[in-house]
Scaffold this motif. Structure first.
Motif, PDB file in Angstrom:
ATOM      1  N   GLN A   1       0.830  -1.206   0.000  1.00 46.98           N
ATOM      2  CA  GLN A   1       0.000   0.000   0.000  1.00 46.98           C
ATOM      3  C   GLN A   1       0.865   1.258   0.000  1.00 46.98           C
ATOM      4  OE1 GLN A   1      -2.785  -0.177   3.251  1.00 46.98           O
ATOM      5  NE2 GLN A   1      -3.558  -2.210   2.676  1.00 46.98           N
ATOM      6  N   ILE A   2       1.921   1.249   0.796  1.00 46.78           N
ATOM      7  CA  ILE A   2       2.798   2.421   0.851  1.00 46.78           C
ATOM      8  C   ILE A   2       3.518   2.616  -0.476  1.00 46.78           C
ATOM      9  CG2 ILE A   2       4.800   3.408   2.014  1.00 46.78           C
ATOM     10  CD1 ILE A   2       3.950   1.967   4.541  1.00 46.78           C
ATOM     11  N   ALA A   3       4.059   1.518  -1.018  1.00 48.48           N
ATOM     12  CA  ALA A   3       4.800   1.634  -2.276  1.00 48.48           C
ATOM     13  C   ALA A   3       3.899   2.066  -3.422  1.00 48.48           C
ATOM     14  CB  ALA A   3       5.466   0.295  -2.598  1.00 48.48           C
ATOM     15  N   ARG A   4       2.684   1.554  -3.471  1.00 46.72           N
ATOM     16  CA  ARG A   4       1.772   1.926  -4.552  1.00 46.72           C
ATOM     17  C   ARG A   4       1.392   3.399  -4.469  1.00 46.72           C
ATOM     18  NH1 ARG A   4      -3.649  -1.459  -4.846  1.00 46.72           N
ATOM     19  NH2 ARG A   4      -3.828  -0.444  -2.801  1.00 46.72           N
ATOM     20  N   SER A   5       1.236   3.926  -3.267  1.00 49.90           N
ATOM     21  CA  SER A   5       0.880   5.339  -3.115  1.00 49.90           C
ATOM     22  C   SER A   5       2.056   6.260  -3.423  1.00 49.90           C
ATOM     23  CB  SER A   5       0.363   5.603  -1.702  1.00 49.90           C
ATOM     24  OG  SER A   5       1.366   5.317  -0.742  1.00 49.90           O
ATOM     25  N   CYS A   6       3.283   5.726  -3.382  1.00 51.05           N
ATOM     26  CA  CYS A   6       4.470   6.535  -3.674  1.00 51.05           C
ATOM     27  C   CYS A   6       5.046   6.255  -5.054  1.00 51.05           C
ATOM     28  CB  CYS A   6       5.545   6.285  -2.622  1.00 51.05           C
ATOM     29  SG  CYS A   6       5.087   6.769  -0.945  1.00 51.05           S
TER      30      CYS A   6
END
Length: 822
Positions: free
Chosen positions: A437-442
């Motif tokens: 989730q963090i990587a996809r949002s960044c």
């Protein structure tokens, strides 16, 4: 010898004055000067709440990357203020990062970043009667909040405007207090005051700017509560910071609730122990507003905390960054390293009925940096380093002793990406869903591929060198994680290029065969990434494999007009060694031309056969120009041996070589070694626009080596393709980037690819390609009346706009044909 040498030291302004605005930029203070380095993210979506965003230097548009100058802005304090109030104790930056306020032994001074001027008290007596207590802060961008002791007896919080003269008669408001202020902070429209009697007061601020000019300010108290029950020991000397925040222990709070009221908790740093008192949910049936400002008992988050950061409230509005990062709390714990208190959002299927799942997690990051500022939306933090250099011998002679014995220091800002540290820690703890989730949002960050590369590189270097097998290796899980993003191929290729060759075996055992990855890059059109894998394959495979793949990549690069990549590939192919050769001669199998291969200009390559042996002959000849005479086409046609059938069959094999995807590896194996200066005769046959093989005379070319001949064969094929497609602009770029002798090649092609069959279509194509206007009917008639146009250009005066197709070779005086039509 009676001399005193003063060495200046600087420190971060949050040490003495830990207000929220000072945490957003690199703002350092010394005893007589200030150092400012403004940091701004391109992910900012709007100003909001007085936050001024300045993209004027980039044409009003945010750029890709972090907007921050590596140069420090040094602001010298006015001498008139230093004479009576040196040294500087407190410094405050406004939310826009433009205006500055400083306070020394007495009074204060304001600096306008727009006018580049200082503003001081006109009355020196009034200035010396004010002594700053607990720090100072800005409300919005033009109102200074100044807690002070007036005439050594009265405790007040005064509010001054930046747009008026500094005088007691120009006060916006004066708030009388019963106890001195230890620490203060301003968040949005709230003012927090921590007093010596262990009381916490919260005030609401509201400023109005009438149309007629001037500013009015109203201050109302929302809450005053005693902190004795929360802090048994007095915080007179132990309170380091009091900061309002939106951080909560429950990470599942809706974003709209956070925006409605930015203060959901208050953080206290007392003697290095970080405590948080969380605001309880307001009672909607409460009659008084003060009843809704109730807090839960304090919770200790971490010990030995020196500084902490969290995203400002204005970043929550319209932010496209990760919600995990927007609600994280960063701690600097000295020797304990950098820690981040990260929220864990439950999945939709786990939300509600799995209350035992952790809401937050504290991660310790192994980063060799002491953070000075954190840019949450760009996933980077900033540090400081100083470079020292001693004076040279010549400078030491000029500078008197003992000054030259001390080094000269320069201050530099360092930038560190922290996202890969967080992703790695979460994957190791089997929290891959949160990491995803963090990587996809960044993933919108321009350096997101570099983040994945850093994570893969660090794990590879840690696990690969070990002699003992890793029971729970992290590399396979990280590889599967990176495969979820389109940057996978670039990440693996770049990581391998920057890693020792000894570690490649462990890396490609997890990611797959590099030849398979090369094929994926070719199929996906990532030619530059495929070139990266080509260098890797060169170290793992034989030279024949590297040459075969390089030829295929060169064909794709030329077809897609990647001229710089094509030039590098040509240099790469020339650097490949002699490679493996076959003991027995190989031949090219003749195959018919398919409809997809009937492309004009794709072909006309030399007619190749088996290598010359004592029992066979060929229409392909190579000999040294000093020992043998050039063989004419007539002699070549008259030479016959028992293998003449194979020779004639290989004449049709030109169609195979000239197809849209020729088998270059067979051509390479068929050509024997060539000595420098060898003369090679080429067949002049080529395929026309209709797919028919047109017979043309041979021509002879001198080559230096087998590699040069092979490269020349590929380049001539593509140049012929561009010429017959009337792509003259691309043909010029092709010749310029690849150092292709266009003049010599055009002379050889004057009766083949350079032969114009359709003059009308060719001229129309040139007009479209170079954006030339077509001649109008009226202009043509006027040219006819003046006698400028000849009758050869038009078929009849009644049809002046129709070109005549003469179907004659394109020749000039410098290019004359011989008896054989060459």
């Amino acid at each position: 010898s009676g001399e005193v040498l003063v060495m200046r030291f600087i420190k971060n302004s949050i040490v003495n004055n830990p207000i929220i605005a000072n945490h957003e930029h690199l703002f350092l203070q010394g005893t007589d000067r200030l150092y400012l380095n403004k940091i701004q993210s391109v992910c900012d979506t709007g100003a909001g709440h007085g936050k001024a965003k300045d993209f004027s230097s980039h044409g009003g548009k945010p750029q890709n990357g972090i907007v921050a100058s590596p140069q420090w802005r040094v602001i010298q304090l006015p001498i008139s203020y230093q004479l009576l109030n040196w040294p500087v104790k407190y410094a405050a930056l406004d939310p826009s990062g433009c205006n500055i306020a400083v306070a020394g032994k007495a009074g204060f001074a304001l600096y306008s970043g727009v006018r580049k001027k200082w503003k001081l008290f006109g009355n020196e007596v009034q200035e010396q009667s004010l002594v700053c207590r607990g720090g100072l802060a800005w409300y919005q961008t033009d109102i200074l909040v100044f807690p002070c002791r007036v005439q050594e007896t009265i405790e007040e919080v005064r509010f001054y405007s930046l747009h008026t003269n500094l005088d007691n008669s120009q006060l916006l408001h004066a708030l009388r207090l019963t106890s001195p202020v230890i620490k203060l902070n301003v968040s949005e429209d709230l003012l927090l005051l921590a007093s010596r009697d262990c009381h916490l007061s919260i005030y609401s601020l509201a400023a109005e700017h009438p149309a007629g000019g001037g500013t009015t300010l109203s201050v109302s108290k929302l809450l005053e509560m005693s902190m004795v029950s929360f802090f048994p020991q007095p915080w007179t000397s132990s309170l380091i910071a009091v900061v309002p925040s939106h951080i909560r222990t429950e990470s599942a709070m809706p974003r709209e609730n956070l925006l409605r009221n930015s203060v959901h908790s208050i953080l206290f740093n007392t003697a290095g122990k970080l405590l948080m008192i969380q605001r309880e949910t307001p009672n909607p049936y409460a009659e008084h507003q003060q009843e809704s400002w109730s807090f839960s008992p304090p919770v200790c988050l971490a010990p030995a905390v020196e500084a902490f950061w969290f995203p400002p409230p204005y970043l929550l509005e319209g932010s496209h960054s990760s919600e995990h990062l927007m609600e994280s709390l960063w701690l600097s714990c000295g020797v304990g390293g950098v820690k981040v208190w990260l929220p864990l959002y439950p999945r939709e299927e786990d939300h509600g009925h799995l209350s035992f799942l952790a809401k937050r997690i504290m991660l310790t990051l192994s980063m060799s940096v002491y953070p000075q500022a954190v840019l949450f939306q760009d996933a980077v933090l900033f540090g400081l380093c100083h470079e020292t250099s001693s004076f040279s011998q010549s400078q030491s002679q000029v500078i008197s002793s003992p000054h030259h014995s001390f080094p000269f220091a320069t201050l530099e800002r360092t930038t560190h990406i922290f996202l890969h540290h967080i992703l790695r820690q979460l994957i190791r703890r089997n929290l891959g869903s949160h990491a995803f989730q963090i990587a996809r949002s960044c993933s919108h960050l321009p350096y997101f591929g570099h983040v994945l590369e850093l994570m893969l590189h660090e794990i590879l270097e840690e696990e690969a060198p070990g002699t003992m097998p890793v029971p729970d290796a992290l590399l396979p899980r990280v590889v599967e994680f990176i495969k979820q993003f389109p940057e996978f191929l670039e990440t693996v290729g770049s990581c391998a290029r920057k890693t020792e060759v000894a570690l490649w075996r462990y890396l490609f055992a997890a990611v797959g065969n590099p030849r398979d990855l090369f094929e994926l890059c070719i199929d996906d059109g990532r030619l530059k990434t495929a070139a990266c894998y080509l260098v890797i394959i060169q170290n793992l495979e034989t030279s024949s494999v590297s040459r075969q793949l390089a030829t295929r990549l060169l064909d794709s690069a030329l077809d897609n007009s990647y001229w710089e990549l094509s030039r590098d590939l040509v240099r790469f192919m020339r650097a490949i060694g002699p490679g493996d050769t076959l003991d027995s001669p190989a031949s090219i199998i003749s195959t018919p031309i398919t409809p997809s291969q009937k492309m004009a200009g794709v072909i006309s390559t030399p007619t190749l056969h088996t290598r010359a042996t004592p029992t066979s002959s060929s229409s392909f000849h190579h000999h040294h120009h000093q020992h043998q005479q050039q063989q004419t086409p007539k002699d070549a046609a008259s030479s016959s041996t028992p293998s003449a059938a194979n020779t004639s069959a290989s004449s049709a094999s030109a169609a195979t070589v000239a197809s849209s995807d020729p088998n270059w590896s067979l051509i390479w194996d068929q050509v024997g070694p060539l000595a420098p200066g060898s003369m090679v005769s080429f067949s002049g046959d080529y395929v026309g626009p209709t797919g028919k093989v047109i017979r043309r005379p041979q021509f002879v070319m001198e080559v230096e080596s087998k590699e040069e001949y092979f490269i020349e064969l590929i380049l001539c094929r593509h140049a012929r393709k561009l010429l017959m497609a009337c792509c003259l602009r691309d043909l010029g770029r092709f010749a310029a980037h690849l150092d292709f002798n266009l003049q010599q090649w055009m002379a050889r092609e004057r009766v083949r690819a350079a032969r114009i069959e359709d003059f009308v279509g060719t001229l129309k194509e040139l007009h479209k390609q170079f954006q030339w206007p077509f001649p109008s009917s009226s202009s043509n008639q006027s040219m006819l009346r003046e006698g400028v146009c000849s009758s050869q250009l038009f078929t009849s005066p009644q049809a002046p706009s129709t070109y005549t197709d003469t179907s004659t070779p394109l020749q000039t005086d410098a290019l004359e044909t011989d008896s054989h039509g060459r």
